[in-house]
Design an enzyme around this catalytic site. Structure first.
Site, PDB file in Angstrom:
ATOM      1  CB  SER A 586      -0.959  -0.036   1.197  1.00 30.78           C
ATOM      2  OG  SER A 586      -1.942   0.959   1.077  1.00 30.78           O
ATOM      3  CG  ASP A 661      -6.734  -2.337  -4.329  1.00 32.17           C
ATOM      4  OD1 ASP A 661      -7.511  -1.634  -3.652  1.00 32.17           O
ATOM      5  OD2 ASP A 661      -5.506  -2.390  -4.102  1.00 32.17           O
ATOM      6  CG  HIS A 693      -5.548  -2.004  -0.441  1.00 30.96           C
ATOM      7  ND1 HIS A 693      -4.782  -1.672  -1.550  1.00 30.96           N
ATOM      8  CD2 HIS A 693      -4.937  -1.416   0.618  1.00 30.96           C
ATOM      9  CE1 HIS A 693      -3.768  -0.913  -1.168  1.00 30.96           C
ATOM     10  NE2 HIS A 693      -3.837  -0.758   0.137  1.00 30.96           N
TER      11      HIS A 693
END
Length: 716
Positions: A586, A661, A693
């Site tokens: 991320s 995602d 995600h």
């Protein structure tokens, strides 16, 4: 660079010679949450209005609730047979297994029977229905204490009750017009969209018009042929949704709209009710996120009554927690703010005048745990002892004097009894998987309820240490290091660095396994790797200035800090500086890619999961807070556009992305791969269909095997 060692070693039992098992990937990534998790007391909680505690325990193979207190040891309290006997006349059928029961919310026991949420009164043996099973499966379900239940069905808000029937509150709900759900993409502490008043008859709820927000395609690859499912994704600098707040009177079946004014793309956050339910409070934040107004509105007319106070910051303001009125004192409330550089508690009068700052210092208040019986003392958790520990404190509202309640240097997870006299304290450290004790506040006496055994006692593990180094600005950075099994200081070992570096995340804690939630770091240490993590500037619980270093130039300060970490590592005689790998997910995936593009040759291989590659493609709320808009900060967006810099890639890089995602959309990694192709640069790419995600469940072991293989194949 100076290095300050915190004397944190693993349990002595870990290193004895008889313990020679090695973790499998399944152990590290799946069993870490089950058979290899630290022992716990299931559903441990206080019984409301008492200092008794209860938890679920297996007795003769059956789940049984046991109860105890400071004076009595835990003893069987409620079996499944006994519970079924108590509710047999209620007409909900028989329970086949012991349900989760909430004992700490009220004098009633709250649980679900065959889809019906019910409340059982143990004094009168009466049962009442809270939510019927035809509603529990709906979305955004929330009950009030007056017998009303709000829920969303087919995009519209309904309110149901036995006395008033089922009322459809809205009629124009759709994918564009969203009612009674979380707004602003769950930023600003928002997690839901309905807020019942104290008397349970008035419902504040969000309405979000996102018709002006661009559709973004998410492909469902399980269909034949594949099907596109559009989501609304407001990208930085683009159109944002418009949010308003309504107040529905469930008794007279009417809605009043709060007049929050313009501009329409402002953020309406931290909704709260006054104790008498006459006023609704909203922290209104401008889109630039540098000016917050705590506004008071008339719940009947929707008119603005007054602005209680404002907060401004040259970078950003981020309200996260609604105001909390003082127990037994409707004339005062608690507000959390980092206006002085650290998140602290402020006592305000109801008219918006500041009574006093309750907590102060270079540390963070983490969570408010509630008041004592009289409302004279407030309980809270904080990092006052250390940024890597969490302790429970109480502050007297009159004197402002604080007192530390928990004692062990550890990460404490606490519950306070409803009368504020007793605490359940579950704590862990690097040397202690978990201790649970009951503490009596007046006397300081405690009773141990559990000492967990070491779940990894049968495994040969690496040596874990937590320490600090100084970065180039003289700031302490916390680091975590796992040395390989059978460590030999005369040998050189390959290194894996894992990091994140972004806001609202802290990798390193004086908790079990050093704050890591899985055992992959130990898995790699068993296989001969040094594994290193550091919390750079930008990460959580180190104050506002520490975090705000990322403002308008995400990654810059973090890369400087990582270089300081690398300098520390390469100064160690046992580190093979020619075989180092970097891994992040991320924001950490962005940081990993950013680093290898700007510092080629430091790492031989890197893995970036769910990476932001161009902040223009990220959402408005988070992205504009830290980067401003692309129009306001073109230099910052250009400098952090990694897609345009793909040609700089010299090292091995594996990109990983969940195919569904909705947070960091796949366009980030796809565009980076295209740019690599255009530049004649090789890059590796792995997708996880069906995952958003994060890659979760059984596939997480597959993900980490992929990462492991990548490092094994390239760090040699």
């Amino acid at each position: 660079m100076k290095k300050t060692i915190l004397s944190l070693a693993l349990l002595a039992s870990i290193t004895v010679s008889a313990q020679n098992k090695l973790l499998t990937m399944e152990d590290a990534m799946v069993n870490n949450r089950t058979t290899l998790a630290a022992e716990n007391l299931k559903q441990l909680q206080f019984v409301y209005g008492t200092t008794d505690f209860v938890y679920l325990k297996k007795i003769d193979g059956k789940d049984t609730w046991v109860k105890g207190n400071m004076k009595t040891d835990p003893a069987p309290f409620l079996t499944l047979e006994q519970l079924n006997e108590k509710i047999k006349n209620a007409g909900y059928g028989e329970l086949k297994t012991m349900p989760a029961i909430q004992f700490n919310a009220s004098a009633e026991w709250i649980f679900t029977v065959n889809g019906n949420k019910i409340a059982f009164n143990p004094v009168t043996n009466q049962t009442r229905e809270i939510i019927k099973n035809t509603i529990t499966g709906k979305t955004a379900v929330e009950e009030s204490n007056a017998g009303f239940v709000a829920y969303v069905d087919n995009d519209n808000l309904y309110v149901n009750s036995a006395a008033y029937g089922n009322k459809q509150v809205t009629k124009d709900g759709s994918k564009n017009i969203v009612y009674a759900k979380s707004v602003h993409r769950d930023e600003f502490g928002i997690s839901k969209g309905t807020f019942w008043s104290n008397n349970g008859k008035l419902l504040a709820y969000y309405k979000m018009d996102q018709s002006m927000v661009t559709d973004y395609p998410i492909i469902d690859w399980t269909q034949y042929p594949a099907v596109n499912e559009n989501i609304k994704y407001p990208m930085a600098g683009g159109n944002s949704h418009h949010v308003t707040v309504g107040v529905y009177n469930a008794v007279i079946n009417s809605t009043t709209w709060i007049k929050t004014g313009f501009p329409a793309d402002q953020y309406l956050t931290n909704i709260a009710w006054s104790p008498d339910d006459k006023w609704v409070y909203i922290a209104v934040l401008n889109r630039a996120q540098d000016h917050m107004q705590l506004n008071q509105y008339n719940a009947t007319t929707g008119e603005l009554a007054k602005t209680l106070f404002e907060e401004k910051d040259e970078k950003y303001v981020e309200p996260l927690v609604p105001m909390l009125f003082v127990k037994n004192n409707p004339g005062q409330f608690i507000w959390q703010s980092n206006r002085d550089g650290w998140n602290h508690l402020y006592l305000y009068n109801a008219d918006g005048t500041l009574a006093k700052q309750l907590t102060k210092g270079n540390w963070e208040v983490l969570e408010v745990k509630g008041f004592d019986a009289k409302g004279e003392n407030l309980f809270y958790t904080a990092t006052e002892e250390s940024p890597i520990t969490k302790n429970l404190y109480q502050v007297n509202l009159k004197t402002g004097q604080s007192k530390k309640i928990t004692t062990a240097s550890a990460v404490h997870v606490t519950q306070v009894s409803s009368d504020g006299t007793t605490v359940i304290d579950a704590y862990a450290s690097t040397t202690n998987p978990r201790t649970i004790q009951l503490t009596e506040l007046k006397t300081g006496k405690f009773k141990q309820l559990l000492q967990a055994s070491n779940p990894l006692a049968d495994y040969t593990l690496g040596q874990l240490s937590i320490f600090t180094i100084k970065n180039s600005t003289g700031t302490d950075l916390y680091c975590r290091l796992y040395k390989p099994v059978n460590f030999d200081s005369t040998k050189k070992y390959p290194v894996i660095v894992y990091w994140y570096g972004g806001p609202h995340a802290q990798m390193i804690l004086n908790g079990w396994n050093g704050g890591a939630s899985d055992y992959w770091f130990q898995y790699m240490a068993e296989r001969g790797y040094v594994v290193f993590t550091l919390d750079t500037r930008g990460s959580d619980n180190r104050g506002k200035a520490f975090e705000q270093t990322i403002f308008r130039r995400a990654g810059e300060a973090q890369m400087e800090d990582l270089m300081d970490g690398i300098n520390y590592l390469t100064a160690q005689s046992f580190v093979d500086k020619n075989n180092m790998g970097l891994f992040g997910w991320s924001y950490g995936g962005f940081m990993t890619t950013d680093f290898v593009l700007h510092h080629p040759g430091v790492f031989k291989a890197a893995v970036a999961g769910g990476p932001v590659m161009d902040w223009k493609l990220y959402e408005i709320m988070y992205g504009e807070r830290y980067m401003d808009t692309p129009q306001e900060n073109p230099e910052g967006y250009e400098a952090t556009n990694l897609i345009k810099q793909a040609g700089k890639l010299k090292d091995k890089l594996l990109l990983i992305h969940g195919l569904q995602d909705p947070v960091v959309v796949q366009q980030h990694s796809v565009n980076f791969v295209r740019a690599c192709i255009d530049a004649g640069v090789q890059v590796d790419y792995m997708i996880y269909p069906g995952h958003e995600h994060n890659v979760l469940g059984k596939d997480r072991a597959h993900l980490y095997q992929k990462v492991t293989d990548y490092f094994v194949n390239n760090l040699k």
